[in-house]
Design a protein around this motif. Structure first.
Motif, PDB file in Angstrom:
ATOM      1  N   ASN A  75       6.384  11.902  -4.065  1.00 60.64           N
ATOM      2  CA  ASN A  75       7.297  11.454  -3.011  1.00 60.64           C
ATOM      3  C   ASN A  75       8.550  10.847  -3.636  1.00 60.64           C
ATOM      4  O   ASN A  75       9.578  11.494  -3.666  1.00 60.64           O
ATOM      5  N   ARG A 101       8.097  -0.025  -4.517  1.00 60.29           N
ATOM      6  CA  ARG A 101       7.189  -0.781  -3.667  1.00 60.29           C
ATOM      7  C   ARG A 101       7.172  -2.208  -4.191  1.00 60.29           C
ATOM      8  O   ARG A 101       7.413  -2.458  -5.363  1.00 60.29           O
ATOM      9  N   THR A 157       9.722   1.545   3.076  1.00 60.87           N
ATOM     10  CA  THR A 157      10.285   2.568   3.964  1.00 60.87           C
ATOM     11  C   THR A 157      11.755   2.270   4.273  1.00 60.87           C
ATOM     12  O   THR A 157      12.255   1.158   4.069  1.00 60.87           O
ATOM     13  N   THR A 207       0.811  -1.212   0.000  1.00 64.89           N
ATOM     14  CA  THR A 207       0.000   0.000   0.000  1.00 64.89           C
ATOM     15  C   THR A 207       0.847   1.265   0.000  1.00 64.89           C
ATOM     16  O   THR A 207       0.347   2.333  -0.357  1.00 64.89           O
ATOM     17  N   THR A 208       2.115   1.175   0.391  1.00 61.39           N
ATOM     18  CA  THR A 208       3.026   2.324   0.383  1.00 61.39           C
ATOM     19  C   THR A 208       4.360   1.906  -0.242  1.00 61.39           C
ATOM     20  O   THR A 208       4.639   0.711  -0.357  1.00 61.39           O
ATOM     21  N   VAL A 258       5.660   8.079   4.419  1.00 57.98           N
ATOM     22  CA  VAL A 258       4.689   7.446   3.525  1.00 57.98           C
ATOM     23  C   VAL A 258       3.301   7.466   4.159  1.00 57.98           C
ATOM     24  O   VAL A 258       3.151   7.509   5.370  1.00 57.98           O
ATOM     25  N   GLY A 259       2.284   7.472   3.316  1.00 60.17           N
ATOM     26  CA  GLY A 259       0.910   7.366   3.787  1.00 60.17           C
ATOM     27  C   GLY A 259       0.314   8.628   4.367  1.00 60.17           C
ATOM     28  O   GLY A 259      -0.728   8.561   5.022  1.00 60.17           O
ATOM     29  N   TYR A 277      -1.241   4.395  -1.259  1.00 55.66           N
ATOM     30  CA  TYR A 277      -0.714   5.721  -0.946  1.00 55.66           C
ATOM     31  C   TYR A 277       0.541   6.009  -1.774  1.00 55.66           C
ATOM     32  O   TYR A 277       1.309   5.095  -2.100  1.00 55.66           O
ATOM     33  N   ASP A 278       0.751   7.292  -2.051  1.00 55.91           N
ATOM     34  CA  ASP A 278       1.998   7.751  -2.672  1.00 55.91           C
ATOM     35  C   ASP A 278       2.298   7.093  -4.016  1.00 55.91           C
ATOM     36  O   ASP A 278       3.464   6.965  -4.397  1.00 55.91           O
ATOM     37  N   PRO A 295      -5.086   8.304  -0.114  1.00 61.87           N
ATOM     38  CA  PRO A 295      -4.868   7.152  -0.993  1.00 61.87           C
ATOM     39  C   PRO A 295      -5.803   7.210  -2.190  1.00 61.87           C
ATOM     40  O   PRO A 295      -6.748   7.998  -2.214  1.00 61.87           O
TER      41      PRO A 295
END
Length: 194
Positions: free
Chosen positions: A125, A188, A22, A18-19, A109-110, A120-121, A114
């Protein structure tokens, strides 16, 4: 010129994070952090396509699977659009960090809205690596495209905090040498389900 509209059919199920990945996740797997901007919840950046392949190999090994990978360019765009056909899945200010609102740096992130499928993102970013070699789209409709069989650059998508609004669109696509790193490049994970 390389954003020729065409119909794509995806027949193989997959999941997508979803992101973006990280820095905390990268450090957990790789033991270090190459990012220019530091923070556990910031997207990892300054990673080459080759670095990402090493990460994926280690991550799959930790879990005893082989299913995690980068998304294909077609999978990435399908997930980004989330059923829309417009340039963006919402107002630019609401969904993306770009030059107009980022302060020339990445953000956790996030934090932005969304898309309709909960990703998200996808825009802004960091640009996100895809699996495909960069090349022209095929003529006509395609099923489960994977891009050219070879090339000199790999695809990245989505725009970043360093780019103006015109680059931060669902159709925007570029290619970069697989071994090069940039403070605007992240990724991702996707996972094959069959």
């Amino acid at each position: 010129a390389d954003e020729k509209p065409h119909t794509v059919t995806l027949t193989k199920p997959f999941e997508l994070m979803t992101t973006p990945v990280t820095q905390a996740m990268w450090e957990f797997v790789m033991g270090g952090n190459p990012s220019h901007f530091k923070g556990p919840d910031l997207p990892v950046e300054r990673v080459s396509w080759n670095d990402v392949q090493e990460f994926i190999g280690k991550f799959n090994g930790m879990l005893g699977v082989t299913s995690f990978r980068l998304p294909t360019e077609a999978e990435w765009e399908y997930a980004c659009r989330a059923g829309t056909t417009s340039a963006r899945y919402g107002s630019l200010e609401d969904v993306a960090w770009y030059t107009g609102n980022s302060g020339s740096g990445t953000h956790p992130v996030g934090q932005k809205q969304p898309n309709a499928w909960g990703f998200y993102d996808m825009l802004g970013n960091v640009w996100e690596w895809c699996q495909d070699w960069y090349g022209s789209y095929p003529d006509g409709d395609t099923i489960d495209p994977k891009g050219p069989s070879s090339g000199s650059r790999r695809v990245y998508r989505g725009g970043s905090c360093y780019f103006v609004a015109g680059f931060v669109r669902a159709a925007s696509r570029y290619g970069y040498v697989p071994g090069d790193r940039g403070i605007h490049l992240g990724f991702r994970l996707a996972r094959s389900l069959s």
